[in-house]
Design a protein around this motif. Sequence first.
Motif, PDB file in Angstrom:
ATOM      1  N   CYS A 192       0.836  -1.201   0.000  1.00 13.01           N
ATOM      2  CA  CYS A 192       0.000   0.000   0.000  1.00 13.01           C
ATOM      3  C   CYS A 192       0.872   1.252   0.000  1.00 13.01           C
ATOM      4  N   PHE A 193       0.572   2.167  -0.904  1.00 10.42           N
ATOM      5  CA  PHE A 193       1.403   3.368  -0.983  1.00 10.42           C
ATOM      6  C   PHE A 193       1.294   4.252   0.253  1.00 10.42           C
ATOM      7  N   TRP A 194       0.205   4.159   1.001  1.00 14.14           N
ATOM      8  CA  TRP A 194       0.093   4.959   2.231  1.00 14.14           C
ATOM      9  C   TRP A 194       1.229   4.635   3.183  1.00 14.14           C
ATOM     10  N   CYS A 195       1.548   3.348   3.298  1.00 14.04           N
ATOM     11  CA  CYS A 195       2.575   2.898   4.245  1.00 14.04           C
ATOM     12  C   CYS A 195       3.974   3.320   3.800  1.00 14.04           C
ATOM     13  N   VAL A 196       4.283   3.102   2.533  1.00 17.87           N
ATOM     14  CA  VAL A 196       5.612   3.429   2.017  1.00 17.87           C
ATOM     15  C   VAL A 196       5.814   4.944   2.046  1.00 17.87           C
ATOM     16  N   GLU A 197       4.779   5.687   1.672  1.00 21.25           N
ATOM     17  CA  GLU A 197       4.848   7.149   1.699  1.00 21.25           C
ATOM     18  C   GLU A 197       5.153   7.650   3.107  1.00 21.25           C
ATOM     19  N   ALA A 198       4.400   7.170   4.084  1.00 24.48           N
ATOM     20  CA  ALA A 198       4.567   7.622   5.462  1.00 24.48           C
ATOM     21  C   ALA A 198       5.969   7.327   5.978  1.00 24.48           C
ATOM     22  N   ALA A 199       6.492   6.156   5.664  1.00 25.15           N
ATOM     23  CA  ALA A 199       7.822   5.764   6.136  1.00 25.15           C
ATOM     24  C   ALA A 199       8.918   6.619   5.511  1.00 25.15           C
ATOM     25  N   LEU A 200       8.866   6.814   4.207  1.00 24.82           N
ATOM     26  CA  LEU A 200       9.935   7.554   3.523  1.00 24.82           C
ATOM     27  C   LEU A 200       9.888   9.048   3.815  1.00 24.82           C
ATOM     28  N   LYS A 201       8.712   9.586   4.136  1.00 16.27           N
ATOM     29  CA  LYS A 201       8.600  11.013   4.467  1.00 16.27           C
ATOM     30  C   LYS A 201       9.363  11.360   5.740  1.00 16.27           C
ATOM     31  N   GLU A 202       9.690  10.371   6.538  1.00 20.63           N
ATOM     32  CA  GLU A 202      10.415  10.593   7.793  1.00 20.63           C
ATOM     33  C   GLU A 202      11.867  11.006   7.568  1.00 20.63           C
ATOM     34  N   LEU A 203      12.407  10.727   6.397  1.00 21.71           N
ATOM     35  CA  LEU A 203      13.851  10.849   6.176  1.00 21.71           C
ATOM     36  C   LEU A 203      14.316  12.259   5.844  1.00 21.71           C
ATOM     37  N   ASP A 204      15.410  12.643   6.481  1.00 19.28           N
ATOM     38  CA  ASP A 204      16.069  13.901   6.177  1.00 19.28           C
ATOM     39  C   ASP A 204      16.565  13.829   4.736  1.00 19.28           C
ATOM     40  N   GLY A 205      16.358  14.887   3.995  1.00 18.91           N
ATOM     41  CA  GLY A 205      16.759  14.918   2.590  1.00 18.91           C
ATOM     42  C   GLY A 205      15.630  14.565   1.640  1.00 18.91           C
ATOM     43  N   VAL A 206      14.549  14.003   2.177  1.00 25.87           N
ATOM     44  CA  VAL A 206      13.374  13.724   1.346  1.00 25.87           C
ATOM     45  C   VAL A 206      12.526  14.987   1.337  1.00 25.87           C
ATOM     46  N   GLU A 207      12.357  15.544   0.151  1.00 24.47           N
ATOM     47  CA  GLU A 207      11.620  16.802   0.014  1.00 24.47           C
ATOM     48  C   GLU A 207      10.122  16.575  -0.129  1.00 24.47           C
ATOM     49  N   SER A 208       9.746  15.501  -0.817  1.00 28.73           N
ATOM     50  CA  SER A 208       8.329  15.174  -0.952  1.00 28.73           C
ATOM     51  C   SER A 208       8.195  13.713  -1.352  1.00 28.73           C
ATOM     52  N   VAL A 209       7.031  13.153  -1.042  1.00 32.80           N
ATOM     53  CA  VAL A 209       6.702  11.789  -1.451  1.00 32.80           C
ATOM     54  C   VAL A 209       5.282  11.854  -2.005  1.00 32.80           C
ATOM     55  N   THR A 210       5.116  11.390  -3.230  1.00 34.67           N
ATOM     56  CA  THR A 210       3.822  11.435  -3.900  1.00 34.67           C
ATOM     57  C   THR A 210       3.361  10.023  -4.196  1.00 34.67           C
ATOM     58  N   SER A 211       2.154   9.694  -3.766  1.00 35.59           N
ATOM     59  CA  SER A 211       1.577   8.381  -4.055  1.00 35.59           C
ATOM     60  C   SER A 211       1.037   8.369  -5.485  1.00 35.59           C
ATOM     61  N   GLY A 212       1.187   7.223  -6.136  1.00 34.35           N
ATOM     62  CA  GLY A 212       0.711   7.123  -7.508  1.00 34.35           C
ATOM     63  C   GLY A 212       0.728   5.703  -8.014  1.00 34.35           C
ATOM     64  N   TYR A 213       0.690   5.593  -9.334  1.00 38.28           N
ATOM     65  CA  TYR A 213       0.614   4.301 -10.011  1.00 38.28           C
ATOM     66  C   TYR A 213       1.655   4.275 -11.128  1.00 38.28           C
ATOM     67  N   ALA A 214       2.266   3.108 -11.329  1.00 39.79           N
ATOM     68  CA  ALA A 214       3.241   2.963 -12.411  1.00 39.79           C
ATOM     69  C   ALA A 214       3.392   1.484 -12.740  1.00 39.79           C
ATOM     70  N   GLY A 215       3.978   1.232 -13.894  1.00 42.56           N
ATOM     71  CA  GLY A 215       4.292  -0.137 -14.275  1.00 42.56           C
ATOM     72  C   GLY A 215       3.182  -0.873 -14.995  1.00 42.56           C
ATOM     73  N   GLY A 216       2.163  -0.159 -15.458  1.00 45.09           N
ATOM     74  CA  GLY A 216       1.040  -0.828 -16.114  1.00 45.09           C
ATOM     75  C   GLY A 216       0.810  -0.351 -17.532  1.00 45.09           C
ATOM     76  N   ASP A 217      -0.350  -0.743 -18.081  1.00 52.97           N
ATOM     77  CA  ASP A 217      -0.645  -0.458 -19.492  1.00 52.97           C
ATOM     78  C   ASP A 217      -1.753   0.564 -19.716  1.00 52.97           C
ATOM     79  N   THR A 218      -2.501   0.920 -18.701  1.00 51.89           N
ATOM     80  CA  THR A 218      -3.640   1.816 -18.867  1.00 51.89           C
ATOM     81  C   THR A 218      -3.199   3.255 -18.655  1.00 51.89           C
ATOM     82  N   ASP A 219      -3.604   4.142 -19.565  1.00 48.71           N
ATOM     83  CA  ASP A 219      -3.287   5.554 -19.408  1.00 48.71           C
ATOM     84  C   ASP A 219      -4.143   6.154 -18.303  1.00 48.71           C
ATOM     85  N   ASP A 220      -3.514   6.933 -17.433  1.00 44.39           N
ATOM     86  CA  ASP A 220      -4.175   7.679 -16.373  1.00 44.39           C
ATOM     87  C   ASP A 220      -5.203   6.843 -15.597  1.00 44.39           C
TER      88      ASP A 220
END
Length: 180
Positions: free
Chosen positions: A14-42
């Motif tokens: 779940c992107f909620w979990c990965v986003e929350a964890a990585l946002k904790e790190l110094d040097g991380v300016e932003s974390v955006t949840s999204g979708y990638a790796g598939g065949d459907t546009d938008d």
Amino acid sequence: MSQETELATFGGGCFWCVEAALKELDGVESVTSGYAGGDTDDPTYREVCSGTTGHAEVVQVAYDPAVIAYEELLEVFFAVHDPTQLNRQGPDVGSQYRSIVLTHDDDQRRLAEAYVETLDEEYDDSVVTEIEPLETFYEAEEYHQDYFEKNPDDAYCTFHARPKVEKVREKFAERVKQRA
């Protein structure tokens, strides 16, 4: 984003979990949840959840490489999910929850491949993380952005996102942003 900002894209459940964890790190300016790796546009969340688009739930991390290296992002990303689980993380099941590193250039690809090779030696089961070049990142709907931050008492967040955030704060304390 500053001129020095670079991007990294990861999927590990779940992107909620990965986003929350990585946002904790110094040097991380932003974390955006999204979708990638598939065949459907938008694709929409509903379409991705159907498992028919080929997309994974991912996060795109904008970071300052002068403060945090890509290898450090990989280390934290792999610490907050199980890269040996095929198409699932915890209660989330389906190819949209697969472990995937979507690389932005050849250096990221080489670093990710080397990191996975090292991890493979540490686990009893094989690491199933996919490593592919990022073709297109689609930003998820607004209500998915900063979900843990906006909904800290949500049951899913309490049981799944919060432990990942706490793990980052404990295991990587020297890399965590200082709180005011």
